[in-house]
Design an enzyme around this catalytic site. Sequence first.
Site, mmCIF file in Angstrom:
data_model
loop_
_atom_site.group_PDB
_atom_site.id
_atom_site.type_symbol
_atom_site.label_atom_id
_atom_site.label_comp_id
_atom_site.label_asym_id
_atom_site.label_seq_id
_atom_site.Cartn_x
_atom_site.Cartn_y
_atom_site.Cartn_z
ATOM 1 N N CYS A 82 -12.153 -19.456 -0.895
ATOM 2 C CA CYS A 82 -12.926 -20.505 -0.494
ATOM 3 C C CYS A 82 -12.834 -21.503 -1.765
ATOM 4 O O CYS A 82 -12.297 -20.788 -2.831
ATOM 5 C CB CYS A 82 -14.469 -19.919 -0.531
ATOM 6 S SG CYS A 82 -14.554 -18.658 0.780
ATOM 7 N N ARG A 110 -8.402 -25.011 0.025
ATOM 8 C CA ARG A 110 -8.867 -23.310 -0.468
ATOM 9 C C ARG A 110 -9.548 -23.044 0.937
ATOM 10 O O ARG A 110 -9.637 -21.663 0.796
ATOM 11 C CB ARG A 110 -9.500 -23.548 -1.608
ATOM 12 C CG ARG A 110 -9.009 -24.236 -3.119
ATOM 13 C CD ARG A 110 -9.964 -23.738 -4.058
ATOM 14 N NE ARG A 110 -10.148 -22.260 -4.144
ATOM 15 C CZ ARG A 110 -9.405 -21.699 -4.857
ATOM 16 N NH1 ARG A 110 -8.156 -22.111 -5.656
ATOM 17 N NH2 ARG A 110 -9.568 -20.254 -5.039
ATOM 18 N N TRP A 141 -13.326 -20.145 3.740
ATOM 19 C CA TRP A 141 -12.265 -19.612 4.579
ATOM 20 C C TRP A 141 -12.681 -18.252 5.028
ATOM 21 O O TRP A 141 -12.661 -17.494 4.071
ATOM 22 C CB TRP A 141 -10.860 -19.694 4.074
ATOM 23 C CG TRP A 141 -9.637 -19.196 4.896
ATOM 24 C CD1 TRP A 141 -9.072 -20.072 5.849
ATOM 25 C CD2 TRP A 141 -9.020 -17.905 5.048
ATOM 26 N NE1 TRP A 141 -8.070 -19.230 6.438
ATOM 27 C CE2 TRP A 141 -8.091 -18.014 5.872
ATOM 28 C CE3 TRP A 141 -9.061 -16.665 4.247
ATOM 29 C CZ2 TRP A 141 -7.000 -16.868 6.196
ATOM 30 C CZ3 TRP A 141 -8.396 -15.806 4.386
ATOM 31 C CH2 TRP A 141 -7.226 -15.976 5.561
ATOM 32 N N ASN A 171 -16.493 -17.188 -4.077
ATOM 33 C CA ASN A 171 -15.391 -16.973 -3.807
ATOM 34 C C ASN A 171 -14.676 -15.544 -3.937
ATOM 35 O O ASN A 171 -14.687 -15.419 -5.179
ATOM 36 C CB ASN A 171 -14.281 -18.133 -4.384
ATOM 37 C CG ASN A 171 -12.904 -17.986 -3.973
ATOM 38 O OD1 ASN A 171 -12.510 -17.477 -3.279
ATOM 39 N ND2 ASN A 171 -12.044 -18.355 -5.055
ATOM 40 N N GLY A 172 -14.228 -14.962 -3.184
ATOM 41 C CA GLY A 172 -13.619 -13.664 -3.130
ATOM 42 C C GLY A 172 -14.392 -12.667 -2.179
ATOM 43 O O GLY A 172 -14.891 -12.985 -1.232
ATOM 44 N N GLU A 190 13.247 -19.333 4.238
ATOM 45 C CA GLU A 190 12.216 -20.450 3.708
ATOM 46 C C GLU A 190 12.068 -21.505 4.858
ATOM 47 O O GLU A 190 11.186 -21.986 5.307
ATOM 48 C CB GLU A 190 12.520 -20.897 2.348
ATOM 49 C CG GLU A 190 11.715 -21.990 2.105
ATOM 50 C CD GLU A 190 10.170 -21.601 1.702
ATOM 51 O OE1 GLU A 190 9.764 -20.374 2.076
ATOM 52 O OE2 GLU A 190 9.358 -22.537 1.561
ATOM 53 N N LYS A 241 8.677 -22.622 7.019
ATOM 54 C CA LYS A 241 8.215 -23.912 6.777
ATOM 55 C C LYS A 241 8.012 -24.422 8.212
ATOM 56 O O LYS A 241 6.907 -24.738 8.498
ATOM 57 C CB LYS A 241 9.074 -24.680 6.263
ATOM 58 C CG LYS A 241 9.081 -24.724 4.948
ATOM 59 C CD LYS A 241 7.944 -25.330 4.046
ATOM 60 C CE LYS A 241 6.972 -24.154 3.658
ATOM 61 N NZ LYS A 241 7.171 -23.316 2.498
ATOM 62 N N GLU A 249 5.237 -22.256 10.114
ATOM 63 C CA GLU A 249 3.703 -22.363 9.573
ATOM 64 C C GLU A 249 3.161 -23.843 9.970
ATOM 65 O O GLU A 249 1.781 -23.748 9.848
ATOM 66 C CB GLU A 249 3.487 -22.023 8.159
ATOM 67 C CG GLU A 249 4.140 -23.035 7.150
ATOM 68 C CD GLU A 249 3.865 -22.549 5.403
ATOM 69 O OE1 GLU A 249 2.821 -22.097 5.247
ATOM 70 O OE2 GLU A 249 4.873 -22.871 4.920
ATOM 71 N N HIS A 260 24.346 -7.494 15.112
ATOM 72 C CA HIS A 260 23.675 -6.405 14.959
ATOM 73 C C HIS A 260 22.158 -6.480 16.096
ATOM 74 O O HIS A 260 21.660 -5.518 16.013
ATOM 75 C CB HIS A 260 23.230 -5.893 13.710
ATOM 76 C CG HIS A 260 24.586 -5.776 12.944
ATOM 77 N ND1 HIS A 260 25.488 -4.689 13.197
ATOM 78 C CD2 HIS A 260 24.959 -6.227 12.051
ATOM 79 C CE1 HIS A 260 26.412 -4.825 12.538
ATOM 80 N NE2 HIS A 260 26.197 -5.586 11.457
ATOM 81 N N LYS A 279 -4.271 -22.317 1.323
ATOM 82 C CA LYS A 279 -3.323 -22.584 0.166
ATOM 83 C C LYS A 279 -3.274 -21.333 -0.803
ATOM 84 O O LYS A 279 -2.135 -21.023 -0.985
ATOM 85 C CB LYS A 279 -3.893 -23.669 -0.861
ATOM 86 C CG LYS A 279 -2.772 -24.128 -1.884
ATOM 87 C CD LYS A 279 -1.485 -24.707 -1.332
ATOM 88 C CE LYS A 279 -0.506 -24.974 -2.374
ATOM 89 N NZ LYS A 279 0.817 -25.116 -1.474
#
Length: 602
Positions: free
Chosen positions: A2, A28, A75, A101-102, A474, A478, A481, A497, A597
């Site tokens: 958050c 955040r 969040w 936050n946490g 990567e 990208k 997401e 395989h 983030k």
Amino acid sequence: MCGIVGVISKEFNVAPLIVSMLKKLEYRGYDSAGVALVQPGKVVVKKDRGVIDDIRERYNLTKMEGKVGLGHTRWATHGAPSHKNAHPHQDCRGEIAVVHNGIIENYVELKRELVIRGHLFKSETDTEVIPHLIEEKLAEGLDLKEAVKETVKKLKGSFAIAVVSSKFPHKIVAAKKGSPLVVGVSEEALFIASDIPAFLQQTNKVIFISEEEIVTLTGNKVEIETFNGQKVKRTIQTINWTYEMAQKSGYPHFMLKEIEEQPLAIKETLRSTNGELMEIVEEIVKNEGNLYFVASGTSYHATLAGKYIFAKVAGIPFETMQSSEFTEAIVPTLSPKSLVFAVSQSGETADTKVSLKKAKERGAKTIALTNVLGSSITRIADEVCYTYAGPEIGVAATKTFTSQITLLTYLALKSAEVLGLEVEEKFRKLKKLPQYLSKTLTTSNLAQRIAKEIKSHGDVYFIGRGVGYPVALEGALKLKEISYIHAEGTGAGEYKHGPLALISENTPVVAVVTPGPSQTKMVGNIEEVKARGAKVISIAPEGNKKIEEMSNFTFKINREVDEFLSPAPYIVPLQYLAYYTAVLRGLNPDKPRNLAKSVTVE
Ligand code: M6R
């Protein structure tokens, strides 16, 4: 995960400022938000589920009165996004407000005890125990700072909190353990926030709060002490990020701005090394063979590229593992001979922090590489280096990825130099990396065209070999997401395989053909997928006619780019491709659903 903010001013109503600070911390978390203002004899709280702009309109937030206040953008971790679970949270009488936050790990026990003692809870959050605990301490006659101090001693887990009380109307008390917290100082006001961009428009004078410290803001005074009551003197630092640097500068999205900032960002990264970082290089070189990278997400991909680069240019064997698995697979094997190198854009990723802490407990030497000054991992590690890429606001990491790779490449070359290897020519080429990256920005147009082709596909596959393998991973991350298209990156050699079974007529396959020995093998791998009808999008050295003939589209990269330098320029077209695909699908690439983030919970 958050964002918390607080402002104290003698002059003006702080609500509009709190709202604008929250906007800047939306990266955040953005599922709910709220504001608390201290007014005579009470604390007024307005909050709800949704993004800050909507809540501001709905509740007329900027019209709230008060010169001391807090804000929160959330969040969800404990309790779904809802009005009752949004912060700030309050005590039974509504005299205290807390933003957090946490995670409070022992909140279930604390809540049970508080309920037995008659406290009334309104939310399902872990946070709500905090105002109730403070309420009890204030009732015992403690002042706000002492009440917060006694409360935080009872909390297990990670937190940054800020607290106001109508009984102490001219104060904000904040505390930190495991989550970021920073104070901003200006003539007109004092600020507290999870991150600097929140108040960068108002001031670039900051004070970093360290682990297990409490900070009290009163008038224009900032007083810090430890949870044990020791007074702390901390100097004010001046941050060189301008407010504009943290803004979109006319781009439609932060992500696009950050993609195009990459030549500048890596120039800064290279400049900041000053040809130095010798303590880190020496630690790497003298290590007897237990070298580990640890990182998550995009940073993990940067370490995977780093592993190949260290091996190729210096013959140094790094292992790398995702932070979430590191504690199980690697920590038990660590010893004082080991070296653990954590890479994290934010420096706050919980899994990376925990891995680093556990590595230290086993006696390993630790190094942190991050983009955020004063972030948590910098306080855990023995040695620290920074990417200096400037703030990255888009949730999808772009410029921090290429600057991480740049710094790792620099360290690999320095290590090779210390080992007596000939690297002068390679250093010369490394200096040209910003130029090479500038040239790849011309791939934007082709990326837009290809985005139109893939935007309606359900699956896109990415393949690569050698240093091209992390680029393929990567590129896939990208795309998935931010566009929500299923995208999978695989080592091209693994295709036969199993994954080859997924390829049929028109399946888009992105082939990362980096320079070096893997090029010839990639030709074979492209043939394999083409024979099954794949639509091939390749990224290859300019002039590789064979690859161009086999591909439906080819991003051409300057032939001067050597293999060891290739991951950074080769990822740029794939960042564009993901960006334009998301935009064409009507999505906001800066704020992908379900993601934030910095991931500050395990
Ligand atoms: O701050 P960190 O580099 O430690 O973050 C790690 C991941 O959460 C991050 O790279 C994530 O994968 C990005 N959203 C990818 O774009």
